[in-house]
Design an enzyme around this catalytic site. Structure first.
Site, PDB file in Angstrom:
ATOM      1  N   ASP A 156      -5.388   5.549  -9.818  1.00 10.66           N
ATOM      2  CA  ASP A 156      -5.678   5.958  -8.451  1.00 10.66           C
ATOM      3  C   ASP A 156      -6.619   7.151  -8.528  1.00 10.66           C
ATOM      4  OD1 ASP A 156      -4.948   5.528  -5.556  1.00 10.66           O
ATOM      5  OD2 ASP A 156      -4.686   7.678  -5.752  1.00 10.66           O
ATOM      6  N   THR A 157      -7.590   7.161  -7.623  1.00 14.52           N
ATOM      7  CA  THR A 157      -8.588   8.240  -7.608  1.00 14.52           C
ATOM      8  C   THR A 157      -8.680   8.838  -6.217  1.00 14.52           C
ATOM      9  OG1 THR A 157      -9.879   7.226  -9.387  1.00 14.52           O
ATOM     10  CG2 THR A 157     -11.055   8.752  -7.946  1.00 14.52           C
ATOM     11  N   HIS A 191     -14.344  11.876 -13.861  1.00 15.47           N
ATOM     12  CA  HIS A 191     -12.885  11.856 -13.719  1.00 15.47           C
ATOM     13  C   HIS A 191     -12.287  10.608 -14.380  1.00 15.47           C
ATOM     14  CE1 HIS A 191     -15.394  10.287 -10.588  1.00 15.47           C
ATOM     15  NE2 HIS A 191     -14.480   9.423 -10.213  1.00 15.47           N
ATOM     16  N   GLU A 223       0.848  -1.203   0.000  1.00 18.67           N
ATOM     17  CA  GLU A 223       0.000   0.000   0.000  1.00 18.67           C
ATOM     18  C   GLU A 223       0.884   1.254   0.000  1.00 18.67           C
ATOM     19  OE1 GLU A 223      -3.371  -0.338   0.218  1.00 18.67           O
ATOM     20  OE2 GLU A 223      -3.938   1.749   0.581  1.00 18.67           O
TER      21      GLU A 223
HETATM   22  P1  ITT Z   1      -7.561  -0.019  -6.330  1.00 20.31           P
HETATM   23  O1  ITT Z   1      -7.307  -1.464  -6.026  1.00 20.31           O
HETATM   24  O2  ITT Z   1      -7.748   0.226  -7.805  1.00 20.31           O
HETATM   25  O3  ITT Z   1      -6.534   0.936  -5.733  1.00 20.31           O
HETATM   26  P2  ITT Z   1      -9.417   1.315  -4.489  1.00 20.31           P
HETATM   27  O4  ITT Z   1     -10.856   1.074  -4.203  1.00 20.31           O
HETATM   28  O5  ITT Z   1      -8.436   1.221  -3.347  1.00 20.31           O
HETATM   29  O6  ITT Z   1      -8.992   0.337  -5.686  1.00 20.31           O
HETATM   30  P3  ITT Z   1      -8.667   4.156  -4.946  1.00 20.31           P
HETATM   31  O7  ITT Z   1      -7.639   4.111  -3.891  1.00 20.31           O
HETATM   32  O8  ITT Z   1      -8.289   4.692  -6.285  1.00 20.31           O
HETATM   33  O9  ITT Z   1      -9.305   2.716  -5.205  1.00 20.31           O
HETATM   34  O10 ITT Z   1      -9.947   4.979  -4.508  1.00 20.31           O
HETATM   35  C1  ITT Z   1     -10.054   5.569  -3.258  1.00 20.31           C
HETATM   36  C2  ITT Z   1     -11.481   5.596  -2.791  1.00 20.31           C
HETATM   37  O11 ITT Z   1     -12.114   6.680  -3.439  1.00 20.31           O
HETATM   38  C3  ITT Z   1     -12.284   4.344  -3.139  1.00 20.31           C
HETATM   39  O12 ITT Z   1     -12.244   3.420  -2.093  1.00 20.31           O
HETATM   40  C4  ITT Z   1     -13.692   4.906  -3.326  1.00 20.31           C
HETATM   41  O13 ITT Z   1     -14.365   4.858  -2.113  1.00 20.31           O
HETATM   42  C5  ITT Z   1     -13.451   6.356  -3.720  1.00 20.31           C
HETATM   43  N1  ITT Z   1     -13.700   6.495  -5.157  1.00 20.31           N
HETATM   44  C6  ITT Z   1     -12.825   6.255  -6.168  1.00 20.31           C
HETATM   45  N2  ITT Z   1     -13.413   6.465  -7.349  1.00 20.31           N
HETATM   46  C7  ITT Z   1     -14.682   6.858  -7.082  1.00 20.31           C
HETATM   47  C8  ITT Z   1     -15.783   7.198  -7.880  1.00 20.31           C
HETATM   48  O14 ITT Z   1     -15.732   7.168  -9.207  1.00 20.31           O
HETATM   49  N3  ITT Z   1     -16.912   7.533  -7.273  1.00 20.31           N
HETATM   50  C9  ITT Z   1     -17.019   7.558  -5.928  1.00 20.31           C
HETATM   51  N4  ITT Z   1     -16.022   7.232  -5.102  1.00 20.31           N
HETATM   52  C10 ITT Z   1     -14.862   6.876  -5.672  1.00 20.31           C
END
Ligand code: ITT
Length: 182
Positions: free
Chosen positions: A63-64, A165, A34
């Site tokens: 990553d978002t 996004h 992580e």
């Molecule tokens: P990965 O394995 O791809 O990293 P993750 O769920 O951990 O999956 P991220 O760290 O990129 O993904 O996302 C962080 C959080 O942001 C994720 O747990 C969601 O709750 C929120 N998130 C990401 N994209 C979103 C979207 O399109 N709409 C709403 N919430 C979102």
């Protein structure tokens, strides 16, 4: 092309766009350390470097983060942890009485032929005091995109992809993959 993610919703959204573009997409889970960093760009890049140690084929991940200027950008790089702990209701409480303006940022990192390229997408909007809708995931029930009346959780995958996004970042990736083929 291979997408590395642990998140089924991300895969479904991205697979819908690859389907329209006619590019086959494979979903892979890869265990990697992580990464905790200050920006979505660096987390995405460093995650890509970690996954490259395990996976030698071309792939991409993304990553978002959800950024709220009135909270000094929080939760930003902590979005995953915040979603799993206080959730969107906690975000609503933190924003209550403040400017609800927020934005999502997605950074795709593509590992191809030994190099890493990034593609970004941003969606501006606001945190709603009222959670609505049952599609999507994470903070979708409380996020209303700029110029819209529905939350992201009240839109279907195609409507969300057209403005989100992730949709923007993945469109840029798909355009790049198509130019490589021609
Ligand atoms: P990965 O394995 O791809 O990293 P993750 O769920 O951990 O999956 P991220 O760290 O990129 O993904 O996302 C962080 C959080 O942001 C994720 O747990 C969601 O709750 C929120 N998130 C990401 N994209 C979103 C979207 O399109 N709409 C709403 N919430 C979102």
């Amino acid at each position: 092309m291979i997408l590395v993610t642990s998140n089924r919703h991300k895969f479904e959204e991205i697979a819908a766009m690859f389907g329209v573009a006619g590019i086959p997409l494979e979903w892979k889970h890869v265990k990697y350390e992580e990464i905790q960093e200050d920006t979505t760009e660096i987390i995405s890049y460093r995650s890509c470097v970690e996954v490259r140690k395990e996976l030698h084929d071309d792939f991409f991940l993304e990553d978002t983060g959800l950024y709220i200027p009135a909270l000094h950008g929080f939760p930003g790089p902590y979005s995953s942890y915040v979603n799993a702990t206080i959730g969107y209701a906690g975000i609503q409480r933190l924003v209550d009485g403040k400017d609800p303006t927020a934005y999502f940022k997605t950074v795709v990192s593509l590992s191809m032929n030994g190099t890493i390229m990034q593609f970004g997408g941003v969606l501006k909007g606001a945190i709603s005091g009222q959670a609505k809708g049952s599609t999507g995931f994470g903070f979708d029930p409380v996020f209303i995109p700029e110029g819209e009346v529905l939350t992201l959780a009240e839109m279907d995958i195609d409507a969300k992809n057209r403005l989100s996004h992730r949709g923007r970042a993945v469109s840029a990736l798909i355009r790049y993959l198509i130019t490589l083929k021609s």
